[in-house]
Design a protein around this motif. Structure first.
Motif, PDB file in Angstrom:
ATOM      1  N   ARG A   1       0.830  -1.214   0.000  1.00  0.00           N
ATOM      2  CA  ARG A   1       0.000   0.000   0.000  1.00  0.00           C
ATOM      3  C   ARG A   1       0.860   1.257   0.000  1.00  0.00           C
ATOM      4  NH1 ARG A   1      -4.185  -1.835   4.587  1.00  0.00           N
ATOM      5  NH2 ARG A   1      -5.429  -3.238   3.342  1.00  0.00           N
ATOM      6  N   SER A   2       1.907   1.234   0.832  1.00  0.00           N
ATOM      7  CA  SER A   2       2.795   2.401   0.895  1.00  0.00           C
ATOM      8  C   SER A   2       3.516   2.588  -0.426  1.00  0.00           C
ATOM      9  CB  SER A   2       3.821   2.237   2.016  1.00  0.00           C
ATOM     10  OG  SER A   2       3.180   2.076   3.245  1.00  0.00           O
ATOM     11  N   GLY A   3       3.889   1.467  -1.051  1.00  0.00           N
ATOM     12  CA  GLY A   3       4.563   1.547  -2.351  1.00  0.00           C
ATOM     13  C   GLY A   3       3.667   2.163  -3.412  1.00  0.00           C
ATOM     14  N   VAL A   4       2.413   1.758  -3.424  1.00  0.00           N
ATOM     15  CA  VAL A   4       1.459   2.317  -4.394  1.00  0.00           C
ATOM     16  C   VAL A   4       1.255   3.804  -4.126  1.00  0.00           C
ATOM     17  CG1 VAL A   4      -0.959   2.297  -5.102  1.00  0.00           C
ATOM     18  CG2 VAL A   4       0.272   0.148  -4.874  1.00  0.00           C
ATOM     19  N   ALA A   5       1.103   4.147  -2.840  1.00  0.00           N
ATOM     20  CA  ALA A   5       0.904   5.560  -2.479  1.00  0.00           C
ATOM     21  C   ALA A   5       2.106   6.392  -2.897  1.00  0.00           C
ATOM     22  CB  ALA A   5       0.666   5.687  -0.976  1.00  0.00           C
ATOM     23  N   LEU A   6       3.294   5.833  -2.672  1.00  0.00           N
ATOM     24  CA  LEU A   6       4.533   6.538  -3.014  1.00  0.00           C
ATOM     25  C   LEU A   6       4.647   6.714  -4.527  1.00  0.00           C
ATOM     26  CD1 LEU A   6       6.639   7.584  -1.104  1.00  0.00           C
ATOM     27  CD2 LEU A   6       7.949   5.506  -1.425  1.00  0.00           C
TER      28      LEU A   6
ATOM     29  N   GLY B   1       8.970  15.939  -0.122  1.00  0.00           N
ATOM     30  CA  GLY B   1       9.956  15.136   0.601  1.00  0.00           C
ATOM     31  C   GLY B   1       9.426  14.644   1.933  1.00  0.00           C
ATOM     32  N   LEU B   2       8.731  15.510   2.629  1.00  0.00           N
ATOM     33  CA  LEU B   2       8.194  15.164   3.945  1.00  0.00           C
ATOM     34  C   LEU B   2       7.196  14.014   3.849  1.00  0.00           C
ATOM     35  CD1 LEU B   2       8.817  16.465   6.628  1.00  0.00           C
ATOM     36  CD2 LEU B   2       6.905  18.010   6.317  1.00  0.00           C
ATOM     37  N   ILE B   3       6.281  14.137   2.881  1.00  0.00           N
ATOM     38  CA  ILE B   3       5.257  13.095   2.731  1.00  0.00           C
ATOM     39  C   ILE B   3       5.889  11.779   2.287  1.00  0.00           C
ATOM     40  CG2 ILE B   3       3.237  12.397   1.369  1.00  0.00           C
ATOM     41  CD1 ILE B   3       2.313  15.313   1.440  1.00  0.00           C
ATOM     42  N   ALA B   4       6.795  11.860   1.322  1.00  0.00           N
ATOM     43  CA  ALA B   4       7.417  10.636   0.802  1.00  0.00           C
ATOM     44  C   ALA B   4       8.188   9.905   1.897  1.00  0.00           C
ATOM     45  CB  ALA B   4       8.338  10.972  -0.369  1.00  0.00           C
ATOM     46  N   PHE B   5       8.975  10.623   2.648  1.00  0.00           N
ATOM     47  CA  PHE B   5       9.772   9.971   3.680  1.00  0.00           C
ATOM     48  C   PHE B   5       8.917   9.507   4.855  1.00  0.00           C
ATOM     49  CE2 PHE B   5      14.235   9.841   2.766  1.00  0.00           C
ATOM     50  CZ  PHE B   5      14.349  10.648   1.660  1.00  0.00           C
ATOM     51  N   SER B   6       7.856  10.232   5.137  1.00  0.00           N
ATOM     52  CA  SER B   6       6.952   9.780   6.204  1.00  0.00           C
ATOM     53  C   SER B   6       6.284   8.466   5.813  1.00  0.00           C
ATOM     54  CB  SER B   6       5.887  10.840   6.479  1.00  0.00           C
ATOM     55  OG  SER B   6       6.497  12.026   6.938  1.00  0.00           O
ATOM     56  N   LEU B   7       5.894   8.358   4.541  1.00  0.00           N
ATOM     57  CA  LEU B   7       5.328   7.105   4.046  1.00  0.00           C
ATOM     58  C   LEU B   7       6.350   5.975   4.185  1.00  0.00           C
ATOM     59  CD1 LEU B   7       3.356   7.953   0.772  1.00  0.00           C
ATOM     60  CD2 LEU B   7       2.493   6.682   2.736  1.00  0.00           C
ATOM     61  N   GLY B   8       7.576   6.288   3.831  1.00  0.00           N
ATOM     62  CA  GLY B   8       8.639   5.294   3.953  1.00  0.00           C
ATOM     63  C   GLY B   8       8.845   4.860   5.393  1.00  0.00           C
ATOM     64  N   ALA B   9       8.822   5.823   6.304  1.00  0.00           N
ATOM     65  CA  ALA B   9       9.002   5.503   7.728  1.00  0.00           C
ATOM     66  C   ALA B   9       7.860   4.636   8.232  1.00  0.00           C
ATOM     67  CB  ALA B   9       9.090   6.802   8.540  1.00  0.00           C
ATOM     68  N   TYR B  10       6.649   4.937   7.788  1.00  0.00           N
ATOM     69  CA  TYR B  10       5.475   4.139   8.197  1.00  0.00           C
ATOM     70  C   TYR B  10       5.581   2.715   7.652  1.00  0.00           C
ATOM     71  CZ  TYR B  10       0.772   2.230   7.857  1.00  0.00           C
ATOM     72  OH  TYR B  10      -0.312   1.389   7.904  1.00  0.00           O
ATOM     73  N   ALA B  11       5.929   2.603   6.378  1.00  0.00           N
ATOM     74  CA  ALA B  11       5.961   1.277   5.737  1.00  0.00           C
ATOM     75  C   ALA B  11       7.036   0.385   6.363  1.00  0.00           C
ATOM     76  CB  ALA B  11       6.226   1.420   4.238  1.00  0.00           C
ATOM     77  N   THR B  12       8.156   0.975   6.715  1.00  0.00           N
ATOM     78  CA  THR B  12       9.289   0.185   7.191  1.00  0.00           C
ATOM     79  C   THR B  12       9.435   0.182   8.713  1.00  0.00           C
ATOM     80  OG1 THR B  12      10.763   2.086   7.010  1.00  0.00           O
ATOM     81  CG2 THR B  12      10.622   0.633   5.083  1.00  0.00           C
ATOM     82  N   SER B  13       8.594   0.953   9.398  1.00  0.00           N
ATOM     83  CA  SER B  13       8.724   1.090  10.868  1.00  0.00           C
ATOM     84  C   SER B  13      10.121   1.549  11.258  1.00  0.00           C
ATOM     85  CB  SER B  13       8.405  -0.239  11.582  1.00  0.00           C
ATOM     86  OG  SER B  13       7.133  -0.693  11.261  1.00  0.00           O
ATOM     87  N   ILE B  14      10.725   2.361  10.406  1.00  0.00           N
ATOM     88  CA  ILE B  14      12.048   2.914  10.716  1.00  0.00           C
ATOM     89  C   ILE B  14      11.858   4.421  10.871  1.00  0.00           C
ATOM     90  CG2 ILE B  14      14.433   3.220   9.936  1.00  0.00           C
ATOM     91  CD1 ILE B  14      14.134   0.627   8.356  1.00  0.00           C
ATOM     92  N   PRO B  15      11.702   4.918  12.096  1.00  0.00           N
ATOM     93  CA  PRO B  15      11.376   6.334  12.313  1.00  0.00           C
ATOM     94  C   PRO B  15      12.447   7.286  11.784  1.00  0.00           C
ATOM     95  CG  PRO B  15      11.325   5.096  14.390  1.00  0.00           C
ATOM     96  CD  PRO B  15      11.815   4.169  13.349  1.00  0.00           C
ATOM     97  N   ARG B  16      13.662   6.789  11.671  1.00  0.00           N
ATOM     98  CA  ARG B  16      14.765   7.618  11.183  1.00  0.00           C
ATOM     99  C   ARG B  16      14.440   8.218   9.816  1.00  0.00           C
ATOM    100  NH1 ARG B  16      17.950   3.636  11.160  1.00  0.00           N
ATOM    101  NH2 ARG B  16      18.530   3.350   9.000  1.00  0.00           N
ATOM    102  N   TYR B  17      13.703   7.498   8.987  1.00  0.00           N
ATOM    103  CA  TYR B  17      13.387   8.002   7.645  1.00  0.00           C
ATOM    104  C   TYR B  17      12.514   9.251   7.716  1.00  0.00           C
ATOM    105  CZ  TYR B  17      15.256   3.590   5.813  1.00  0.00           C
ATOM    106  OH  TYR B  17      16.069   2.537   5.500  1.00  0.00           O
ATOM    107  N   ALA B  18      11.648   9.318   8.711  1.00  0.00           N
ATOM    108  CA  ALA B  18      10.829  10.523   8.871  1.00  0.00           C
ATOM    109  C   ALA B  18      11.730  11.706   9.217  1.00  0.00           C
ATOM    110  CB  ALA B  18       9.781  10.323   9.962  1.00  0.00           C
ATOM    111  N   LEU B  19      12.756  11.438  10.006  1.00  0.00           N
ATOM    112  CA  LEU B  19      13.719  12.502  10.349  1.00  0.00           C
ATOM    113  C   LEU B  19      14.442  12.993   9.103  1.00  0.00           C
ATOM    114  CD1 LEU B  19      15.073  14.069  12.654  1.00  0.00           C
ATOM    115  CD2 LEU B  19      16.747  12.232  12.830  1.00  0.00           C
ATOM    116  N   TYR B  20      14.784  12.058   8.215  1.00  0.00           N
ATOM    117  CA  TYR B  20      15.415  12.466   6.948  1.00  0.00           C
ATOM    118  C   TYR B  20      14.467  13.378   6.169  1.00  0.00           C
ATOM    119  CZ  TYR B  20      18.862   8.695   7.643  1.00  0.00           C
ATOM    120  OH  TYR B  20      19.843   7.879   8.137  1.00  0.00           O
TER     121      TYR B  20
END
Lengths: 213, 105
Positions: A91-96, A134-153
């Motif tokens: 789902r995150s991949g499709v959204a991205l 950038g904010l939305i894309a990386f937040s989606l990535g952080a959600y999909a991967t459960s890696i909060p660091r990506y949201a910081l990026y």
């Protein structure tokens, strides 16, 4: 163990299997392109400089895949994640993908419009749009991967876009400010990635004489 | 004090899963579709010999499936919970919860 404990274990398992720092290196490479493209665009134009750098990105990606296959996986092993995680990633991949398509259309419109004078690329509108993307894309990535660091990026990149645009607008930088700030962010992400990769290798030595199960 | 086996909550606990090493394995496998032996050794802290012993025990009871193959030229063993294993683990969790709930204050 409660459902919550199991979910925490699933997240930890997924991170262990995938968060080896190499994807941070790929992200750093992509961010570095934002720094390099403005520098090359004077002589090659934006399209020309992208045409040179995209193959570099592809080669980096292939190298990372190879390092994962030959160095990381023999140490860490592999996991096939459960259906809930696969669904979330899909789902995150499709959204991205949809989001990137939308952002590309906006970017192309602004690039072409700026060249023919139709779009005013001064001011902070363009950097602000890049920040939000950038904010939305990386937040989606952080959600999909459960890696909060990506949201910081994502936050770092958002701040960088605005800062670079402001420096350019107020003539506080010889160029548009992007190369310096994107370069700094790329370096931060790269260092974090390499540190995680080194830590991952240190904590997972190559198995010695594994017994056939 | 005599134990009434019909009401003793501890009697419902599956001894196959209850062993600490096998519980670790079952828990780890429950949250994924499958994992290879290297990953399980890393995550559970078991030795290769222990892993082999406990996985075989779980396989005997039909809780896990073992798929042996190769990654390049290296042998690779992938382990996954069967449907029976997932049901057994869920039943184990319920039994443990019931047992803990019956503990005196």
């Amino acid at each position: 163990m409660s459902d919550r404990d199991l979910k925490a274990l699933e997240r930890r398992t997924f991170r262990t299997a995938t968060d080896d720092g190499l994807w941070d290196v790929l992200i750093a490479e992509a961010v570095a392109m934002f720094a390099v493209i403005p520098l090359l665009s004077d002589s090659l134009g934006y399209v020309g400089s992208s045409a040179i750098l995209l193959p570099v990105a592809l080669v980096t990606y292939l190298i990372i895949r190879s390092v994962r296959h030959h160095v990381v996986i023999p140490r860490l092993g592999t996991v096939r994640v459960g259906i809930d995680r696969r669904r979330r990633l899909r789902r995150s991949g499709v959204a991205l993908l949809l989001f990137n398509a939308f952002a590309s259309i906006i970017g192309l419109t602004m690039a072409l419009g700026g060249q023919i004078g139709w779009v005013d690329r001064s001011g902070l509108t363009y950097p602000f749009a890049v920040s939000i993307i950038g904010l939305i894309a990386f937040s989606l990535g952080a959600y999909a991967t459960s890696i909060p660091r990506y949201a910081l990026y994502g936050f770092l990149l958002a701040a960088t876009s605005l800062l670079g645009g402001w420096l350019w607008q107020d003539d506080l930088a010889g160029r548009d400010g992007y190369p310096v700030w994107y370069g700094i962010v790329a370096l931060i992400i790269f260092v974090v990635g390499i540190a995680r990769f080194a830590a991952s290798l240190r904590s997972h030595p190559l198995p010695q004489d594994p017994v056939t199960v | 004090m005599s134990i009434n086996r019909d009401t003793d909550p501890l009697s419902g606990i599956d001894p196959v899963i209850h062993a600490p090493a096998r519980l670790k394995l079952m828990t780890q496998l429950y949250v994924v579709d499958s994992a290879d032996a290297t990953f399980l050794v890393n995550e559970t802290g078991l030795t290769w010999g222990n892993l082999a012993t406990h996985v075989r025990k779980l396989e005997e009871h039909g809780y896990v499936a073992i798929d042996k193959g190769f990654r390049g030229r290296k042998p690779r063993t992938v382990i996954s919970l069967t449907d029976r294993g997932r049901s057994a683990f869920q039943a184990y969790r319920s039994s443990m919860q019931a047992a803990l709930n019956h503990l005196p204050e």
